[in-house]
Write a protein that holds these residues in place. Structure first.
Motif: not given
Length: 303
Positions: A188-203
């Protein structure tokens, strides 16, 4: 879309609502979308689960949403690459842009739920293949949106052999990647694209650690921290309720403080809010009690 901010700038905060596309909801989903626009939300997000008979199709729903509304943006949060080839995804997003210029954003994910995908005839990708396919898919989509009269691509998984060109999108289409692990964050960082962190109930501790790693990968790619947008999905079991029971599970005042922390400490600029049990009721509460206060606190802190 406006140009990306410079190294010292911050993107404007945006707030979206998540449509849980339950089949039984039917046309009331469009009422939800229209209400969100009336309340001033910036974005409507929908997941992609083609194998689930309890959910209606993501792309069909978003197309109906742009027909029912006039200005609110729509996001695939995220699209299932294992079941939707990138050549078709490029045309799909491009089509929505032709119908509603500047209103579509394309979030990409590999699929993940491999048993369900395989049950309807889809593939089972190993993690490495999934990452490689996603990287190639980004290249393919960008080429098909480039407006170039002649494009070719000879990847390991995807190819373009001088297809008839598309006109370029009427406005640049924001791409996002749903990325949970460190190698996906690197991509994601290398492509310069928006980041959506995945996960269920990320604290918050997990998000802080993931964001620190993402910052490191951005630096390695020679990209400023604020150059890449960040979206936090606050709908995976997160609830607006009277009693506090953990991160983003509690009263409006808690949501205000914790969303503000995500913006100020970790540079998240887009928040997609939702409640699985009472989505329409909470739409109004978020708009009245939470969103204005988060905007005000972040603006005051940055002034």
């Amino acid at each position: 879309m406006t140009d990306a901010p410079g190294p010292l700038d911050h993107r404007p905060l945006r707030f979206g609502t998540f449509l849980f596309p339950r089949t039984v909801a039917g046309r009331t989903l469009l009422d939800h979308a229209a209400q969100a626009e009336d309340l001033g939300y910036d974005l409507i997000a929908v997941p992609d689960h083609p194998y689930n008979p309890d959910y209606i199709d993501q792309v069909a729903l978003l197309s109906a949403v742009v027909g029912r509304t006039s200005s609110i943006r729509v996001l695939t949060d995220v699209v299932n690459l294992a079941l939707r080839p990138p050549q078709v995804l490029a045309k799909t997003a491009w089509t929505i842009d032709r119908l509603a210029p500047g209103r579509v954003e394309l979030g990409l994910g590999t699929g993940g739920l491999w048993d369900q995908i395989a049950a309807i005839g889809g593939p089972r990708w190993k993690p490495r293949e999934a990452r490689e396919r996603l990287a190639e898919a980004i290249d393919v989509i960008r080429l098909l949106w480039s407006g170039d009269a002649d494009v070719t691509y000879d990847g390991q998984y995807y190819q373009l052999d001088h297809p008839q060109p598309l006109l370029p999108p009427q406005e640049p289409i924001q791409l996002w990647i749903g990325s949970g692990g460190p190698l996906m964050r690197r991509l994601t960082a290398s492509q310069g694209i928006g980041w959506i962190p995945n996960g269920n109930r990320l604290d918050l501790a997990t998000v802080r650690a993931d964001a620190a790693h993402f910052d490191t990968e951005l630096a390695a790619a020679d990209r400023p921290r604020t150059a890449v947008p960040r979206l936090y999905n606050a709908f995976f079991g997160h609830k607006l309720q009277d009693r506090s029971e953990g991160f983003l599970v509690g009263p409006a005042s808690q949501w205000i403080d914790e969303l503000t922390a995500l913006a100020l400490e970790l540079d998240f600029d887009t928040f997609v809010l939702g409640d699985r049990e009472t989505p329409v009721e909470h739409l109004q509460i978020f708009a009245d009690q939470v969103i204005p206060q988060v905007r005000a606190q972040v603006a005051a802190a940055r002034s």
